[in-house]
Each structure stands twice: as C-alpha cells, then as structure tokens.
Enzyme design. Structure first.
Site, PDB file in Angstrom:
ATOM      1  N   GLY A   1      -2.693   4.952  -2.587  1.00  0.00           N
ATOM      2  CA  GLY A   1      -3.337   3.834  -3.259  1.00  0.00           C
ATOM      3  C   GLY A   1      -2.607   2.530  -3.013  1.00  0.00           C
ATOM      4  O   GLY A   1      -1.549   2.480  -2.394  1.00  0.00           O
TER       5      GLY A   1
ATOM      6  N   ASP B   1       9.297  10.831   4.160  1.00  0.00           N
ATOM      7  CA  ASP B   1       8.720   9.600   4.705  1.00  0.00           C
ATOM      8  C   ASP B   1       9.712   8.454   4.590  1.00  0.00           C
ATOM      9  O   ASP B   1       9.363   7.358   4.142  1.00  0.00           O
ATOM     10  CB  ASP B   1       7.402   9.251   3.999  1.00  0.00           C
TER      11      ASP B   1
ATOM     12  N   ASN C   1       0.841  -1.190   0.000  1.00  0.00           N
ATOM     13  CA  ASN C   1       0.000   0.000   0.000  1.00  0.00           C
ATOM     14  C   ASN C   1       0.874   1.237   0.000  1.00  0.00           C
ATOM     15  O   ASN C   1       1.809   1.349   0.797  1.00  0.00           O
ATOM     16  CB  ASN C   1      -0.902   0.026   1.241  1.00  0.00           C
ATOM     17  N   GLY C   2       0.556   2.143  -0.880  1.00  0.00           N
ATOM     18  CA  GLY C   2       1.261   3.402  -0.928  1.00  0.00           C
ATOM     19  C   GLY C   2       0.483   4.467  -0.188  1.00  0.00           C
ATOM     20  O   GLY C   2      -0.518   4.197   0.482  1.00  0.00           O
TER      21      GLY C   2
END
Length: 1096
Positions: free
Chosen positions: A33, A151, A29-30
């Site tokens: 999406g 991130d 999972n990004g």
C-alpha cells in the site's frame, strides 16, 4: 507465524481512525500500500501511515505484517509500530475497507534519497560504515527472533530528523520455521536479491536462511558507494538471470576506498551463503567496529540533509504515469488517449509470475496485489464532523474508473420526490475518494449546478419560448431531436438545448458521467420505439448539445479494449426537459471509417417511415439547427441497426427501430442541408480524385445488389471524385480478397463512391476508400502513429497532433527536432521515437504531451509540467537506424538497429517504468536497416534484420549470426522493405520483402513456398496490414496483395506519378503521405473494408 496466531488478529475489531489521525501527503509506497505522512489530531505528533485495501487474498499477509510489527518493532533500529485502524468506506460491505498501519515517521527520507542528493552519487566511507552498522544491529535483532527481512535495500532504510537509522517495510518479512530455519520462497527486489533466493525460484529443493539479508546489505553498501546497485541498467528479469551466474560484484576502483571497506564487501558478497558469516560475526568486522564517534557522523549527515533539502514538487523530474496493464492487442485495442497513474511499488513481490516465467523460459531455452493509481491528497476546509482528509484521484484517471462521481439531485418535483440518498440522521462519514463534496471539490460543480437549476429557468421562460416557437414556425426547419418517451409524455416539449460554454476539458468526463446518471433509468427502453419529432423550436443561442461533445478532452479516454469504444448512446431530453447523457464519458466524435451518416426518416409523424442514408465525412462544426453526433467505429465495424441519435454504417435490411427526423422533410431544404454539410466536410478532408484514378481487382465481378442506379444519382462533383473498381473471383484463393463472400461474380464494372451519398443507398462498398486531409504540412512527413483516434505526426522539423476526433485541428507539440520513427504504447503511456540530430531512441510520456495540448487550448495549468522533463532517452544510444517493438505474452521487447550493432531492451514494469537493457550484439558485418524479433515455438528468441546484402538472423542463445536470404544479384545492393512473421506459423515462417520482390522462407533460411511476390514496379514503401494483406506504394499505383500467397487483391492506379510513404495502420485503416512536392505534404488514409474484419 502459525495460522492460530493470525486468527488472533481480528481486523474488524480495530477502531476507525477518524478523529484520531489525519493524512497530510503521500510520501512513498510500501509493499502492499501507499505510505502517507500523517498527524495525530490531539497531539500534532507526526506519523507514517501505510494504507492498504483489504481483500481476502491478502488478509493473511496483512495480519502477518501486523504481527511482525507488534513483536519486533521495539528496537532503536526498527521503525516503531504505534497501532492499526480500520477505515470504513461509504457503502462498503467490508470487502473494500482500508487498513491503516500507524508507525514512527522518519522525516529525513531513505538512504536512496540521501545518495541521490549527494554530489557524485557517492556517500562518504564513514557514513557508509555508520549506516551499515545500524542496519546490522537491526538485522541482528530480527535474526535473533528467527525473522528474515528479505527486502533490505536503500529505499527500506530510513533516516530520522536526527539521522538515526530505521528499518522499515516488513511486508515481505518471514518468520523462520523453528526446526528448519530456512525458507524456500521467492521474494524481494531483483538487484539486491541474493543468489540463493533466486535459486529457490528455479529449484524447489533450494533453501536459504537469514544470511540472505547480508548479501542485500552488501549490495546496499555498493549502492551507497556508487550511486546504484550492480546491473541496475539491465532489465530486472535479465538481472535475475545474471546474478546467480556472474561472479560477485566488487567495489569499482574509480574512488579511493580503504582496504577494510573492500574486505567487508568481499565478506558479505559470497555467492555460497554457507560460506557467508552471520550477523553477529559481521558486527565485529573492522569496517563496522572501528568507527568515529557516532554523534559526529550523525551531525554531519544531518547538516548535509538540511543543506540539500529541496521541495520535491519544484525540482522533480516528470513522474511516470503509466499502466501496468498490457497494451491492448492490435485487433482489440481501444483507441484511447486516457492515461492512468500507477503508484510505484518499492519491491517486486511475487511480481508477475507469468512474466518472470516467460523471461526465464526465453533465457534458458537452450540449456500481486494491484495497487490503486497514484493519488494526490488534497486537504479540504474544515467541515462539521468529517475526517480532515480527502483522497483526490489523479488527473489522468481512466473514465471507466471514475465510478465515484458526485450524485446530482436536480431541483425538480421528480428529484424532490426521490428524496436524499442518506437520511440526515445517518452518521456523517469522512470525505474520501468514494464520496466527494460537489460544492467544494468537484471540478464540474458549476455546470452541475446549472443543470440542477434548469427546471426553474424552464418554467420562467415557458411563455417566452412559446412566443419564439410561433415566430419560428415559418422559418427554415431545424433538425430536431426527440426523446424516446412513453405515450403519456409525448405531448411534452423539449425546451432549449442546455448552453454550456467555456467548459474545461478536465471537467467534461465528470460532467458526461453525471448526465448519464440523470438519464440512466431510460437506458433500458426499447430502441424499437418510434420517436416522433417535436414541434419546431428556435435555434440555440451560443452553443448546442454539440458543445458537450465537441470540446471533450481527447486525452480522457480509456486504455481498454473495444468495449470501451461503444457507440455514443441515448443523448436525449426527458419529459421534464433535463438533458440526458450516455452511461459513460463521451468518446470523440469522428469515426475512423470517416463517417457514414445514417438517418431513418419518419415522415410527418405518420406510420410510414422512409429509409434514407447520407454518407459523408465528419462535419467539422455543428451549425445552429443541425445536431450531428457521430459514432466512432474505428475498431468495430460490424455493428448494424439503428440506435437513437447515432450515425453509423447500417444494413438496408435492418429495421430494428426508427431514427428521429434528422433531415429536413422537403426535398429542397434537404438539398440545402446536404450542400452545407458537403461544404463543411471539404474543410476537413478532400477525396483524392486528383491523385488516384482507378481501383482494380482481378477478374472483376458485380455485387448482387444493383449499383447501376447509383451512377445516375451522382452529381457532377460526385462523379468526378469517384473511381472504378473491378472485383475478382480469383482473389479468393489468396485469402486476402476485398470481395465479400457469397456474392456472384460478374465481369461488369461497378461504380465505387467516395463522396457523400445523399440518395439513401446503404454504405456497403466493397472496394477500399481513400480520403485526404486538407491540411498541408510545410515540412517533410517522416512518420506517424495513432494515439487513440488521433494521429501523431513526425516531420523533419517537429512533432504535432492531428485531431481526427474534432475539426481536424493540428496541435504543434515539439518544434525544431526531427522525428524519423515513432510508435505509441498507450498502455505504458509512452511514445517511442527515433528523433533528433543524433538519432537517439527517446521516449516521451503521453500524459506530458497531453498537457501541452491542454495548455494550447487554454484548459491546462500553465505551471503543471513546465519544470518537468516529459521524456527520457533509452540508454546512451546514438545513430539509431530502425527499431521495432515486439510483444511476447506480457513482455515488450524493443529491438534497435544501430550502425554496427543491434541492442535489445525489454519493458520493465513498476517500479521501473522504462525500457531496460536485455542483450546486445555488436560488430555486425552488415548494417541493419530494418530489424525485427521472432519467438520460435514460444521458446527461442531470434533477431531478424535486413541489410543491403540481404536478410540475416541472430540466435539469442548462442549469439550466432547467419544469413536467411541473400538475393541472387551478385555485386548489387538490395533495399529491404519489411520482414513479416506470418500468422499461425509459431514464429517460424517469414515473408521477406526487398526491392520489387518478396520471398517466403523460414527462420533457418529454407524456402517454404515456391512463390515469389512480384510488385508491378519498385515500391517506395511496403507494409503489412492487420487485414492479412501487404501493401506496396509505387509511383504509379498502390498494390494490395494477400500476405499468405502474394496474390493481387487490388490496385489503385494514380492519375499522375507521385511518391507516397506509408505511415501507420490499425485494423483496416491505413495512413500514408505524399512526398514533399510543391513545398508541402498531405496525409491520406485508406479504409480497406476487409470482409470479416470485425471477426479478426
């Protein structure tokens, strides 16, 4: 990136990926999406494909990510960007199209996966140095281009098959302003987040630059060395609070690390980012610069990955399948067992501003985009000209979300006239989760095909049916159901009920939805039209319409509010003989009110209709010739009036429409049906005449409608199981009276019936009703919790489920384990318990329990969950005495009382999906027997607990412990029963119940009312009920009192002394059990019939 630069990216001009790329499976999972493993159709080259739903709110963010990938992915340590595509979905207006971002596929997974698959959860130091160097090289490339990744963490650092290191997920990257070079936005994942980034959320003046990525790199190095980042056991919001306030983390000394590794960690983990070196300087650090040969390290990492590669599906723990939605409020919750799978997001982009602000406000008072549910991809056989992939929605999808069902076109003259929805010349579209193939992928295809062929069978059986009708004309009449059809169609006859046997529960929601769509055009018909009964017909062969409702999967229910628990509507036969259904999946059939059956009988088709009511309990089994469909009014008891084919409480004065002739017309046959129904009702629940003698209310009075005639209409059996009630006017001052307002007061006694009422009197009793389930439990019942409409029961030897939605069947779920306390959080898909010999706080996934029920029924796959754990312990707690789950806005706190301490946990939403530590208070002088939590004035958290010495409080800000009430008896121990935070008091006013008394104090220990609530005897259980009342269970009586004043609203007198235990409650439904006597326990439930309850 400038807005003009974003405008240059035209999403609509991108190509469709059909025929170019195909999807294989979900791999992660990004930020915005899900990420799939895909394949280029012509070359078979693997690729990572991130799929995002496009909406206007996030269009700029998506364009920004495309721009970042285009400009900066051409580096050996950044995953290569291949291109973008737009997937046009069927019937899409463009708002719900999908963007496909195709990138380099890294087949060895993430650094986090590598750590998890390494013994001890710790990588070798030379591996850590190599990976840190590669990350620094990628960051140096980005930072030189004035880009902050924002991130960096183990999940966003991937390894290729040759152990090359690649940075991914530019969804939160930011291009620096060329003049300022600093950002002041709050984004990232909490545990890896730099202090200066967190400060930006707390202070608008705070800024940061590219060196925030280096703090995240240092935390990632600790993750590789120790298996997890610092503070990972803390709730993420608590971690956000502590990171800027705690000293920088360091390497633990439990393993021998070199000095240069320790200095590297100390260099990057500097809280003042101005003192932190830039990326170029770190590349020259000895830990990074002095490394063995790269090929040697990569080879050893590759060998390790190949050696430890495992099939995830076989060895994975049970995946969480919960909801990010809030738990429905107690007064507005839909009794639902439906479970929804939510995909796990890998970062907390502007995650729940409200939630974060709430935590921040609570912790400092003294001084997105919703991703779709997790989907499993299923490959379909090759079809002519479709895309070679298909989405399959998760097994635990809420019925209200199943909006993409197969469109069934019945083989009939009407269906042929309608024609196909799409012309054959239309361009074929790839199959997606918005368009499914009923022939190949639909689980209910056999049943739908049966419906489609039903017209053919009807024609071929017409003559045979007419002959059977003539033969059955003189047999016992059968309760028939007629469709509400226009006059020209009334001459048509309903054919035999559709026979559907051995239906898989997971198919039934889909089937019900299809039935609703077949009959959708009739739903707008006025319910005021009378429905004439058709001529008699022979009984169904093996099953009836009831087989659709009786076997419906109790787990496939919605987690939403009361609106999702509407009445069962309009199951009828249309003029062509097609079975028609509701507009949504059928809910379970029982009513929580347990069940008033009402019919408006039309006599022989003439214009005069007689009103008759049949009041009784749920019929456990539908016998041939009796069609019984019950409305579930567990959460909404205010609906009145007659609707087709519904049994529900009804006002005698209501005349909105007529019901079909559901009861036999002759008195003799009607008595036969009533007796049969009564006998079947006794198989599920018995009225508790043997236990409860009378119900009293102070200063009794009589309702305005005369009830004296009711007494004479009771049979002897009815009269024996009735109890007497007195209705008191004085109770009105207490605000919790069971009396309906506006009725004159009278001292005369009234008869209150708890048995089926067959003489047509409306079911509007003001006094509470008590029912008893016939099932006897051999073990001692210790706790219970409602799961949807059904009841989870914990005993001293296991966990089981009482199916209140069906025939009262009990499903064993867990054996040989003691359950002392439990609470269901349906929105989070969990059952929280104190269980086991060590009294742990253990959380069970409801979806796992549901699968056990399906396997018991033979409807679930035997291999679905056997290799997965369906539970997780909360922390390492042992010896838990009591817990309480308290909601504050969107935050759910779990307060646990232990032998000498109190622990506070908070629910962490995705991607964590678990209770995580928030605060702890140890070395208490009193053992907490009951615990609670209050939020004063929406700002200050206080723990409340009761002990043998009285009641105490802990201020979370100062950790100060103080007494709020100590009973006057010196040298005697007290038994605390419950702590009630009074409504509308801003969390400041309390009712403390102990022994046989209750006192009103505030959270600072000052008396607020010169009133002492006094029970008639020492209660064994005391509980606050949602009706605004408090109940006490004594050996001789059950007392109901107003929580605001303590005034007595009513009392049930036992015929014989017996110890009872409160289990759980919802709205005006209260469940309790008898103590183990004579070798067994039984469960009772009471309906309080609180006036105005439907407005609560």
């Amino acid at each position: 990136m400038s807005s003009s630069g974003l405008d240059e990216i035209d999403l609509n001009s991108l190509r469709d990926p059909a025929g170019i790329f195909e999807l294989i499976e979900v791999v992660g999972n990004g930020t915005y999406g899900q990420v799939y493993k895909g394949r280029h159709v012509k070359t078979a080259q693997l690729a990572a494909i991130k799929i995002m739903n496009i909406n206007e709110d996030e269009e700029d963010e998506i364009k920004l990510e495309i721009n970042m990938l285009k400009k900066h992915s051409h580096h050996r340590n950044v995953a290569t960007y291949y291109g973008a595509f737009i997937k046009k979905l069927p019937s899409s207006t463009g708002k719900h199209d999908q963007l496909w971002l195709v990138m380099e596929f890294c087949g060895s997974g993430s650094i986090t996966d590598l750590v998890k698959n390494t013994k001890g959860g710790s990588l070798k130091e030379e591996w850590i140095a190599y990976i840190c160097r590669e990350i620094l090289r990628g960051l140096y490339h980005l930072h030189q281009s004035k880009v902050i990744h924002r991130d960096i963490k183990g999940q966003n650092v991937l390894l290729t098959d040759s152990a090359e290191v690649k940075l991914v997920d530019f969804g939160v990257s930011a291009q620096l302003d060329k003049t300022v070079g600093r950002r002041n936005t709050f984004i990232g994942t909490p545990y890896w987040m730099a202090p200066e980034v967190i400060a930006c959320d707390e202070s608008p003046e705070a800024t940061y630059d590219s060196r925030s990525d280096l703090w995240s790199l240092g935390i990632t190095a600790l993750e590789m060395a120790e298996g997890h980042p610092p503070l990972c056991d803390m709730h993420p919001m608590r971690a956000l609070f502590l990171i800027p306030r705690n000293p920088p983390p360091k390497l633990k000394r439990n393993k021998k690390w070199t000095k240069k590794f320790e200095t590297f960690i100390e260099t990057v983990l500097v809280k003042d980012y101005h003192q932190r070196p830039y990326t170029g300087a770190l590349l020259r650090h000895p830990f990074i610069k002095e490394q063995p040969h790269e090929q040697t390290i990569r080879h050893s990492i590759k060998e390790h990955i190949d050696r430890n590669r495992r099939v995830k599906k076989d060895d994975a723990d049970y995946e969480y399948s919960g909801s990010e939605d809030d738990e429905p409020s107690p007064n507005n919750r839909g009794p639902s067992m439906g479970i929804r799978d939510d995909s796990e997001s890998s970062s907390m982009i502007p995650m729940d501003n409200t939630l974060r602000k709430g935590f921040q406000k609570l912790q400092e008072s003294s001084r997105g985009f919703a991703e779709p549910g997790a989907q499993q991809l299923r490959r379909l056989p090759q079809q002519p000209a479709p895309a070679p992939f298909q989405y399959q929605q998760s097994r635990y999808v809420e019925p209200r979300r199943e909006s993409s069902e197969v469109k069934l076109r019945a083989v009939s003259s009407r269906g042929a006239a309608d024609g196909p929805r799409h012309s054959p010349a239309s361009r074929p579209r790839p199959v997606s989760h918005h368009q499914r193939s009923p022939q190949q992928s639909h689980p209910a295809a056999p049943h739908l095909a049966d419906l489609a062929n039903y017209e053919k069978r009807r024609r071929s059986e017409r003559e045979e049916r007419r002959e059977r009708e003539r033969q059955a004309h003189h047999a016992m009449p059968i309760a028939r159901v007629s469709a509400s059809v226009p006059a020209p169609q009334q001459s048509r006859k309903m054919s035999e009920p559709l026979l559907i046997t051995h239906v898989k529960p997971e198919d039934l929601d889909v089937l019900a939805s299809e039935l609703s769509k077949m009959g959708g055009h009739h739903n707008g018909r006025s319910r005021e039209e009378s429905m004439s009964p058709p001529p008699p017909a022979p009984p169904p062969r093996e099953a009836s319409i009831s087989s659709i409702t009786d076997t419906i999967d109790v787990g496939e229910l919605d987690n939403g509010a009361d609106a999702e628990w509407d009445d069962l509507k309009d199951i009828m036969m249309n003029g062509e003989g097609t079975l028609r259904g509701p507009n949504k999946p059928l809910p379970p059939t029982p009513t929580d009110g347990e069940n008033t059956l009402v019919s408006d009988v039309r006599r022989n088709g003439n214009g005069n209709s007689g009103h008759g009511a049949y009041k009784g309990k749920k019929i456990p089994e539908i016998r041939p010739g009796i069609i019984s469909l019950d409305d579930d009014d567990s959460d909404s008891d205010n609906e009145e009036g007659n609707e087709p084919l519904m049994f529900k409480p009804i006002n005698a004065s209501s005349s909105r429409g007529a019901l079909p002739d559901l009861l036999p017309k002759s008195p003799q046959l009607r008595r036969q049906i009533n007796d049969q129904t009564r006998q079947m009702s006794d198989d599920r629940a018995d009225e508790s005449a043997s236990l409860f003698g009378s119900f009293y209310q102070p200063n009794g009075f009589q309702n305005s409608d005369s009830r004296s005639s009711i007494q004479h209409s009771f049979s002897n059996r009815d009269r024996e199981k009735s109890f007497v009630g007195y209705f008191g006017g004085g109770a009105g001052a207490g605000g919790g009276t069971v009396n309906r307002p506006g009725r004159p007061q009278d001292i005369n006694q009234v008869q209150v019936n708890v048995t089926p009422n067959s003489n047509g009197t409306p079911a509007e009793n003001d006094a509470p009703e008590i029912r008893k389930y016939k099932k006897k439990f051999s073990g001692e019942i210790l706790c219970a919790a409602l799961w949807g409409v059904n009841l989870l029961i914990g005993t001293d030897s296991g966990l089981m489920l009482l199916d209140r939605s069906g025939q009262g069947k009990v499903y064993p779920l867990i054996s040989r384990r003691r359950f002392d306390q439990m609470t269901v959080l349906e929105g989070q898909n969990i059952l929280a318990t104190i269980s086991g010999r060590k009294r742990r706080i253990r959380v069970y996934y409801l979806s796992w329990l549901r699968q056990k029920i399906l396997r018991t029924e033979g409807a679930g796959s035997a291999n679905t969950t056997e290799k997965r754990n369906g539970w997780v312990n909360v922390g390492d707690l042992q010896g838990a005495i009591h817990f309480k789950i308290v909601r504050y806005e969107r935050i759910k706190f779990l307060v646990v009382g232990l032998e000498s301490s109190i622990e506070i946990y908070a629910w962490a939403p995705k991607p964590y999906h678990k209770f995580m530590s928030f605060k702890s208070f140890g070395s208490l002088s009193h053992v907490p027997l009951i615990v609670d939590l209050t939020v004063e004035d929406n700002a200050r958290l206080k723990v409340l607990y009761g002990s043998t010495g009285g009641f105490h409080a802990i201020d979370l800000d100062s950790a100060a412990v103080y007494d709020i009430y100590t009973p006057a008896q010196s040298g005697q121990t007290t038994t605390p029963h419950c702590i009630v935070v009074l409504p509308n008091s801003n969390g400041m006013q309390l009712l403390l119940c102990y022994d046989n008394e209750g006192v009103y104090v505030n959270t600072y220990g000052r008396m607020t009312k010169n009133v002492v609530l006094q029970w008639g005897e020492m209660p064994s259980s005391v509980a606050y009920i949602s009706t605004g009342q408090i109940m006490g269970w004594g050996n001789k009586a059950i007392e109901i009192r107003s929580v605001d004043t303590g005034h007595l609203d009513g009392v049930f007198m036992h015929k014989k002394a017996q110890k009872l235990k409160f289990l759980c409650e919802r709205n005006d439904k209260v469940f309790f059990s008898s103590a183990k006597g004579g070798g067994s326990c039984q469960i009772y439930f009471m309906t309080l019939n609180k006036p105005g309850l439907t407005n609560w």
